[in-house]
Each structure stands twice: as C-alpha cells, then as structure tokens.
Design a protein around this motif. Structure first.
Motif, PDB file in Angstrom:
ATOM      1  N   HIS A  67       0.860  -1.189   0.000  1.00  0.00           N
ATOM      2  CA  HIS A  67       0.000   0.000   0.000  1.00  0.00           C
ATOM      3  C   HIS A  67       0.891   1.232   0.000  1.00  0.00           C
ATOM      4  O   HIS A  67       2.097   1.149   0.307  1.00  0.00           O
ATOM      5  CB  HIS A  67      -0.951   0.020   1.204  1.00  0.00           C
ATOM      6  CG  HIS A  67      -0.270  -0.053   2.535  1.00  0.00           C
ATOM      7  ND1 HIS A  67       0.165   1.062   3.217  1.00  0.00           N
ATOM      8  CD2 HIS A  67       0.069  -1.118   3.307  1.00  0.00           C
ATOM      9  CE1 HIS A  67       0.722   0.696   4.354  1.00  0.00           C
ATOM     10  NE2 HIS A  67       0.683  -0.618   4.434  1.00  0.00           N
ATOM     11  N   HIS A  68       0.328   2.379  -0.346  1.00  0.00           N
ATOM     12  CA  HIS A  68       1.162   3.556  -0.600  1.00  0.00           C
ATOM     13  C   HIS A  68       1.832   4.111   0.644  1.00  0.00           C
ATOM     14  O   HIS A  68       2.780   4.894   0.550  1.00  0.00           O
ATOM     15  CB  HIS A  68       0.327   4.653  -1.279  1.00  0.00           C
ATOM     16  CG  HIS A  68      -0.673   5.308  -0.381  1.00  0.00           C
ATOM     17  ND1 HIS A  68      -1.874   4.716  -0.039  1.00  0.00           N
ATOM     18  CD2 HIS A  68      -0.653   6.503   0.278  1.00  0.00           C
ATOM     19  CE1 HIS A  68      -2.551   5.506   0.766  1.00  0.00           C
ATOM     20  NE2 HIS A  68      -1.830   6.596   0.969  1.00  0.00           N
ATOM     21  N   GLU A  69       1.382   3.722   1.844  1.00  0.00           N
ATOM     22  CA  GLU A  69       2.003   4.213   3.066  1.00  0.00           C
ATOM     23  C   GLU A  69       3.044   3.248   3.633  1.00  0.00           C
ATOM     24  O   GLU A  69       3.668   3.537   4.654  1.00  0.00           O
ATOM     25  CB  GLU A  69       0.926   4.495   4.123  1.00  0.00           C
ATOM     26  CG  GLU A  69       0.004   5.648   3.752  1.00  0.00           C
ATOM     27  CD  GLU A  69      -1.006   5.949   4.839  1.00  0.00           C
ATOM     28  OE1 GLU A  69      -1.103   5.156   5.793  1.00  0.00           O
ATOM     29  OE2 GLU A  69      -1.692   6.985   4.740  1.00  0.00           O
ATOM     30  N   SER A  71       6.425   1.566   4.413  1.00  0.00           N
ATOM     31  CA  SER A  71       7.751   2.188   4.440  1.00  0.00           C
ATOM     32  C   SER A  71       8.774   1.214   5.004  1.00  0.00           C
ATOM     33  O   SER A  71       8.444   0.111   5.447  1.00  0.00           O
ATOM     34  CB  SER A  71       7.726   3.459   5.300  1.00  0.00           C
ATOM     35  OG  SER A  71       7.526   3.120   6.674  1.00  0.00           O
ATOM     36  N   SER A 129       2.863  -0.207  -3.420  1.00  0.00           N
ATOM     37  CA  SER A 129       3.826   0.470  -2.552  1.00  0.00           C
ATOM     38  C   SER A 129       4.699   1.390  -3.403  1.00  0.00           C
ATOM     39  O   SER A 129       4.919   1.153  -4.593  1.00  0.00           O
ATOM     40  CB  SER A 129       4.706  -0.548  -1.825  1.00  0.00           C
ATOM     41  OG  SER A 129       3.927  -1.434  -1.053  1.00  0.00           O
ATOM     42  N   ARG A 130       5.232   2.413  -2.765  1.00  0.00           N
ATOM     43  CA  ARG A 130       6.064   3.367  -3.494  1.00  0.00           C
ATOM     44  C   ARG A 130       7.390   2.728  -3.919  1.00  0.00           C
ATOM     45  O   ARG A 130       7.944   1.909  -3.191  1.00  0.00           O
ATOM     46  CB  ARG A 130       6.330   4.600  -2.630  1.00  0.00           C
ATOM     47  CG  ARG A 130       5.059   5.363  -2.277  1.00  0.00           C
ATOM     48  CD  ARG A 130       5.349   6.609  -1.474  1.00  0.00           C
ATOM     49  NE  ARG A 130       4.112   7.299  -1.130  1.00  0.00           N
ATOM     50  CZ  ARG A 130       3.457   8.126  -1.938  1.00  0.00           C
ATOM     51  NH1 ARG A 130       3.942   8.374  -3.149  1.00  0.00           N
ATOM     52  NH2 ARG A 130       2.330   8.697  -1.551  1.00  0.00           N
TER      53      ARG A 130
END
Length: 300
Positions: A67-69, A71, A129-130
């Motif tokens: 997911h985009h957050e 890390s 994900s980034r």
C-alpha cells in the motif's frame, strides 16, 4: 504483515491441469533460488495461488500487503516510544529516593524475521507500494543481504539460504499502482496469470460453493459470455463465486427463467459490466445482462 504456520484456505485450492503447470514451474524456479512475480488482473487467483505454493515449501510464511504508506519502518522496524521504569525508595520514612530508567522501545519489522529464518514471503500487490520503499528488495534479491537502514544494529543481515519470495501485482494501468523500477523487475521471474479456462472455473465453483456440474456450467457460461464484451477478464472469477455461493446458501434455483436467479446475477454483475462498458446507459447494461442470462447457448 502477517506471519503464520498454517495458511487458511489453501487446503481448498482446486488443482486442475491449468494450475498444475503454473505450480510446477513456480516451484522449480523458487527451489533454484529465484523470486517469482505473478502479474494479472484482479480476481484471477494470484494470491490464492501464491498461498498454495508457499504451503508446498513447508516453511513459515510472512505476508506483506502493499500500500502507498508502506515504508522501511514497516519492513525493518522502528522505535515506538519509550519504556519508563521508576523506583521509589522510602525505606527510611524521612528520606525518599527516586530512580528512573528510560529505554527506547524497538519494534522489529517482520521482513527481518523472515530473512533471518528462511520464511516464504508473499508480497501481495507490491506495485501499490512506493518505488522507494521497494528499493530495499534490490540488495535482498541480488546480493542476498538485507540492508538495515536506521536499524542501529549493524548495516545489513545475511539472507537465510531457504528464504523465498513471491510478488503479486495488477497490471500497471490499474488505479492505485506505481510504476515498478526496471532494476527490480529484472531480478524477478514474471509469470502472467490470465483468467482460468472454463473447465477450471467450473471445478472451482463445484468445490468452493458445492454446486453440481450443471449449475456450475450455467454460471460459467453466463460470466464467460459477458467477458467477451471486453478484455476477457471482467467480470472476474469472484463474480462467478459470489453468484454460486449466494445461490447455494439461499437455495436459489439456477435457472434462466427464475426471477430470483436473474436478480442475483443483475446485482453481482451490474457493477463490473458498467465498469467494462462505461459509455453504456445503466438500462442498456441490465438489458445486456438479461439477454445473456436467457441466451440458449451450450457451454463448449
């Protein structure tokens, strides 16, 4: 992220010649030490297949949801506050001694545990994900070491020889996905997963929903015919399973002329067909679904 010894639902995975070939190839690549990447549209069974294959390797499994957050803190670990310990000494009632001990609390990321102990990692929907988060996998897959950014306990850890990883993703044109760096894709063996064949889809409905062959064939006939209006993927296998499960549970007769069955199919299939044919008026979409429900075409 979720580590587990037992993977729920994998015992119910339906093995047909369609999946046998993919499973055999995937296990061969994993056992040779290469990471696998399943790519395909939503609903084709990427995650279920990855879970089944992971179970065949008979090792613990760690699941990471992209997911985009997400890390490096989630993957490697982070400091989460402090732990405070206070001692008050009042043994002599006229004298009070206080002593405080404050210790930072380190929460270890599950990727470290997986790499150290040779888990099978399933990185589900990793392209959500980034790219800067996924950069951590470059060294892990190429040099077999996990860099410990900000860990404070060494610069890296060596990868366990039995560590394996399966990535899954949707095609890059799907909403909510990021472009995957070529350097990462170059390290993966990518297997394209398309919609399963009719025979496999029928077997899945029979096994998972408990339908007889005739009813399963009728649902597959309908959904397959609607797929022909688009890219061949939508409506997905999930739509077939929804119709089958509700019909079985609610004792709805799977018959073209049954109004309850027609309503069920309309409710399940209206959204994916509207997505597939966005320029069509909602009434036309419903007419199209009904036409395919009533179509007298035998499955081939």
């Amino acid at each position: 992220m979720n580590p587990s010894n037992e993977i729920s639902g994998t015992r119910e995975f339906v093995i047909t010649p369609f999946f046998e070939d993919i499973i055999t190839r995937t296990l061969r690549y994993l056992q040779a030490g290469f990471p696998i990447h399943f790519v395909g549209p939503t609903g084709v069974g990427k995650t279920s297949l990855a879970l089944y294959i992971a179970k065949q390797l008979k090792r613990k499994v760690t699941i990471i949801r992209g997911h985009h957050e997400l890390s490096n803190k989630d993957l490697l670990g982070h400091y989460a506050g402090v732990r405070k310990k206070e001692i008050i000494d009042n043994y002599i009632h006229t004298v009070i001694k206080k002593e405080q001990e404050i210790t930072p609390v380190w929460v270890q990321g599950q990727l470290i545990e997986a790499v150290k102990n040779g888990h099978v990692v399933i990185y589900d929907e990793f392209s959500r994900s980034r790219p800067e988060t996924n950069n951590i996998f470059l060294s892990l897959l190429e040099e077999k070491v996990l860099p410990l950014y900000g860990h404070g306990k060494g610069s890296f850890i060596k990868c366990h020889p039995e560590f394996s990883i399966i990535f899954t993703s949707n095609p890059e044109e799907y909403a909510g996905t990021f472009h995957t760096q070529d350097a990462l894709l170059d390290r993966l063996i990518t297997i394209q997963l398309d919609s399963c064949d009719k025979e496999t889809e029928i077997e899945i409905l029979k096994h998972k929903a408990g339908l007889n062959s005739c009813d399963a064939e009728e649902i597959v006939r309908l959904v397959t015919s609607l797929r022909s209006y688009g890219n061949g993927f939508c409506p997905s296998l999930r739509a077939s399973l929804m119709i089958a499960a509700v019909a079985k549970k609610s004792k709805i007769e799977i018959d073209r002329e049954n109004i309850l069955y027609q309503a069920l199919c309309m409710d399940v299939l209206n959204r994916p067909m509207s997505q597939l044919l966005p320029k069509q008026h909602p009434i036309k979409i419903r007419e199209l679904i009904l036409k395919e429900i009533l179509r007298r075409e035998e499955i081939k």
